[in-house]
Design an enzyme around this catalytic site. Sequence first.
Site, mmCIF file in Angstrom:
data_model
loop_
_atom_site.group_PDB
_atom_site.id
_atom_site.type_symbol
_atom_site.label_atom_id
_atom_site.label_comp_id
_atom_site.label_asym_id
_atom_site.label_seq_id
_atom_site.Cartn_x
_atom_site.Cartn_y
_atom_site.Cartn_z
ATOM 1 N N VAL A 115 7.604 20.442 26.495
ATOM 2 C CA VAL A 115 6.863 21.497 26.681
ATOM 3 C C VAL A 115 6.019 22.104 26.868
ATOM 4 O O VAL A 115 4.942 20.972 26.730
ATOM 5 C CB VAL A 115 7.030 22.744 25.418
ATOM 6 C CG1 VAL A 115 6.128 21.922 24.250
ATOM 7 C CG2 VAL A 115 7.511 24.154 25.466
ATOM 8 N N CYS A 116 6.238 23.046 27.659
ATOM 9 C CA CYS A 116 4.608 23.453 28.489
ATOM 10 C C CYS A 116 4.233 21.866 29.256
ATOM 11 O O CYS A 116 4.673 21.162 29.905
ATOM 12 C CB CYS A 116 4.107 23.770 27.882
ATOM 13 S SG CYS A 116 2.207 24.677 28.345
ATOM 14 N N THR A 117 2.767 22.002 29.843
ATOM 15 C CA THR A 117 2.573 20.895 30.207
ATOM 16 C C THR A 117 2.561 19.488 29.911
ATOM 17 O O THR A 117 1.898 18.344 30.323
ATOM 18 C CB THR A 117 0.589 20.987 30.776
ATOM 19 O OG1 THR A 117 0.117 20.874 29.232
ATOM 20 C CG2 THR A 117 0.843 22.316 31.386
#
Length: 194
Positions: free
Chosen positions: A102-104
């Site tokens: 998730v995300c970076t």
Amino acid sequence: MKIGFVVFNGLTFLDFIGFYDVIYRLNMFEETKGTTWDICGLSEEISDELGLTIKVDKIKPDLSEYDLVFVPGGMGTRKLRFDEEFIGWLRQAANVEHLVSVCTGSLLLGAAGFLENKSATTHPNAYELLEPYCKEVIKARIVKDGNLITAGGVSTSIDLALYIVERFVNKEAVDVVKKQIDYPYEVQGIIVIK
């Protein structure tokens, strides 16, 4: 199923906790009873971007022993993607059945070489950072390409975990979990490549 939650200094805790809070509920359902997990890192404890600290269950375990490896994001990913020790450790997950970020966290999967010839997503502010690592950056909340599932920014961690509950159990299980966590939203923006 055995899950490895990868944590590191400089992560965003909501990335991790949003996913964890939903995923641990897999044990409520017959199809996924017996699911286990470890919080995995390179040191005994890690701190998020704001200094909140948690203990790690397993220090540098063999990630190939897990069925699902989850990598959250956070500002720490910007430097960590160039850390040879961490990326070398992460590469142990090359043959894991489910690679999830998730995300970076997708930047770390990319640095480990897992996004080559794959489509992926990340936090909207990091699309350009993700481009060198994958075939295509898709501007969506969740992108599934083969055994790889990547998700957008921070709050997407809850949607991502609900998506995985639906894949491993069913839609009714998702409804049960959403009621438990008082989550009235519908997951949107899911792209399935293959």
